[in-house]
Design a protein around this motif. Structure first.
Motif, short mmCIF file in Angstrom:
data_model
loop_
_atom_site.label_atom_id
_atom_site.label_comp_id
_atom_site.label_asym_id
_atom_site.label_seq_id
_atom_site.Cartn_x
_atom_site.Cartn_y
_atom_site.Cartn_z
N TRP A 1 0.80 -1.19 -0.05
CA TRP A 1 -0.07 -0.07 0.01
C TRP A 1 0.83 1.23 0.07
O TRP A 1 1.58 1.51 1.09
CB TRP A 1 -0.87 -0.16 1.43
N VAL A 2 0.97 1.94 -1.07
CA VAL A 2 2.11 2.92 -1.27
C VAL A 2 1.33 4.35 -1.59
O VAL A 2 0.24 4.40 -2.04
CB VAL A 2 2.82 2.68 -2.66
N ARG A 3 2.10 5.23 -0.96
CA ARG A 3 1.35 6.63 -1.29
C ARG A 3 1.78 7.28 -2.60
O ARG A 3 2.66 7.85 -2.80
CB ARG A 3 2.23 7.55 -0.13
N THR A 4 0.65 7.08 -3.26
CA THR A 4 0.49 7.55 -4.70
C THR A 4 -0.67 8.15 -4.82
O THR A 4 -1.59 8.22 -3.93
CB THR A 4 0.67 6.43 -5.66
N GLU A 5 -0.98 8.61 -5.91
CA GLU A 5 -2.41 9.25 -6.42
C GLU A 5 -3.67 8.00 -6.08
O GLU A 5 -4.46 8.37 -5.79
CB GLU A 5 -2.46 9.66 -7.65
N LEU A 6 -3.10 6.92 -6.38
CA LEU A 6 -4.02 5.56 -6.26
C LEU A 6 -4.00 5.22 -4.94
O LEU A 6 -5.15 4.97 -4.30
CB LEU A 6 -3.41 4.64 -7.26
N GLY A 7 -2.81 4.99 -4.31
CA GLY A 7 -2.83 4.77 -2.86
C GLY A 7 -3.27 5.41 -1.69
O GLY A 7 -3.86 5.14 -0.75
N GLY A 8 -3.28 6.87 -2.08
CA GLY A 8 -3.70 7.91 -1.11
C GLY A 8 -2.72 8.27 -0.40
O GLY A 8 -1.73 7.58 -0.05
N PRO A 9 -2.77 9.45 0.48
CA PRO A 9 -1.82 9.76 1.55
C PRO A 9 -1.48 8.99 2.93
O PRO A 9 -0.68 9.52 3.60
CB PRO A 9 -2.51 11.43 1.87
N ASP A 10 -2.51 8.34 3.02
CA ASP A 10 -2.54 7.48 4.37
C ASP A 10 -1.75 6.09 4.16
O ASP A 10 -2.00 5.29 5.20
CB ASP A 10 -3.99 7.21 4.90
N ALA A 11 -1.44 5.90 3.07
CA ALA A 11 -0.73 4.59 2.74
C ALA A 11 0.42 4.21 3.60
O ALA A 11 1.06 5.25 4.07
CB ALA A 11 -0.53 4.38 1.24
N ASP A 12 0.76 2.94 3.71
CA ASP A 12 1.67 2.72 4.80
C ASP A 12 3.23 2.95 4.06
O ASP A 12 4.42 3.23 4.90
CB ASP A 12 1.77 0.99 5.02
N LEU A 13 3.55 2.77 2.75
CA LEU A 13 4.73 2.82 2.22
C LEU A 13 4.94 3.87 1.31
O LEU A 13 3.93 4.61 0.84
CB LEU A 13 4.99 1.56 1.35
#
Length: 232
Positions: free
Chosen positions: A186-198
Motif C-alpha cells: 500500500w503505497v502513497r501515490t495518487e492511487l494509494g492515497g496519502p494515508d498509505a503505509d509505504l
C-alpha cells in the motif's frame, strides 16, 4: 556492465509514480530500459531519460488501444528483453458494486486486467527464454485476504488479472520464462492515497529485488515487494 552485456527491461506504464520509480531503479542498476508513456506530453520519464546517459528509451503507447500496442511491438521487433513488466491501474472510488455504472466497470476492467494481458501476449516472444514477464498486481486481488470488502471494482479487476495470468501460465505450461504477479504494498501515490503505509522509495527497490531474486524460477508466482508469497 558493458553495452553488450547489459540486460534490457521494457516497462509499460512509467510516466509517474510506481512505474517511473521502477524505470529509475533499473537504470540505476545498470540495465538498458525502454519505458512507456501515454501520448506526447512531457513527463518525469523524459526528465529521467535526459540524465540516463542513453540507457533509457522513452516510447509512447496507450495499452488500452490494441493498434498502439501492435505498433510498439513492431517498433521493438528486433529487441531481446530480459524483463517485460506491465504497470497499470486505475480506481474509480469506493463504490458498492450495485451502484457502479457499467461504463466505469468496463473502463477499470479493460485498463487493469484485459490490457495488461494483451501486452503480455503481444510481447512474450521478445522476452528471452530465461527472462521474466511481470505484471503489477495487488493483495486486493486476493480472494482469501478479502475480509473487509470495499473497493469492489478495483478488487475485482485485480482478481481478474490474477486469474488471467493463471490462464496464461496454463496455456504456456512448457514455457521456461518466469511469470510474476507483484503486490507493491500500500503505497502513497495518487492511487494509494496519502494515508498509505509505504513511500515509493520503500516499495520499489523491494519490487526490483523480488523480480531479480526470482529470475530463472520458471512458472507463475504471486509475491509482494518483500518477496513473500501472496495467497490467491
Amino acid at each position: 556492465m558493458t553495452g553488450s552485456t547489459r540486460k534490457t527491461a521494457l516497462i509499460i506504464g512509467a510516466s509517474r509514480a510506481l512505474g517511473l520509480a521502477l524505470a529509475a531503479e533499473y537504470v540505476q542498476r545498470g540495465w538498458e530500459v525502454i519505458a512507456t508513456v501515454r501520448g506526447s506530453q512531457r513527463t518525469g520519464l523524459h526528465e529521467l531519460a535526459e540524465s540516463a546517459e542513453g540507457r533509457l528509451l522513452v516510447e509512447s503507447v496507450d495499452m488500452t488501444k490494441p493498434e498502439e500496442v501492435s505498433a510498439l511491438r513492431e517498433r521493438l521487433a528486433g529487441r531481446t528483453l530480459d524483463l517485460l513488466f506491465v504497470n497499470a491501474a486505475i480506481a474509480k472510488g469506493d463504490i458498492p458494486i450495485g451502484e457502479v455504472p457499467t461504463e466505469m466497470f468496463v473502463e477499470v476492467m479493460v485498463t487493469n486486467a484485459l490490457s495488461p494481458m494483451r501486452v503480455v501476449e503481444s510481447f512474450r516472444s521478445l522476452v528471452a527464454p530465461t527472462g521474466t514477464i511481470g505484471v503489477m498486481s495487488s493483495s486486493q486481488g486476493s480472494v482469501s485476504l478479502n475480509t473487509d470488502g470495499g473497493q469492489d471494482t478495483y478488487r475485482a479487476s485485480k482478481s481478474a488479472l490474477n486469474q488471467l495470468m493463471r490462464c496464461y501460465a496454463a496455456r504456456y505450461v512448457e514455457d521456461t520464462r518466469t511469470l510474476l504477479l507483484i503486490d507493491p504494498g500500500w503505497v502513497r501515490t495518487e492511487l494509494g492515497g496519502p494515508d498509505a503505509d509505504l513511500s515509493i522509495d520503500q516499495s520499489i527497490p523491494g519490487v526490483a529485488r523480488t523480480i531479480e531474486g526470482h529470475s530463472g524460477k520458471r512458472g507463475l508466482h504471486f509475491l509482494d515487494y518483500q518477496g513473500q508469497v501472496v495467497p490467491w
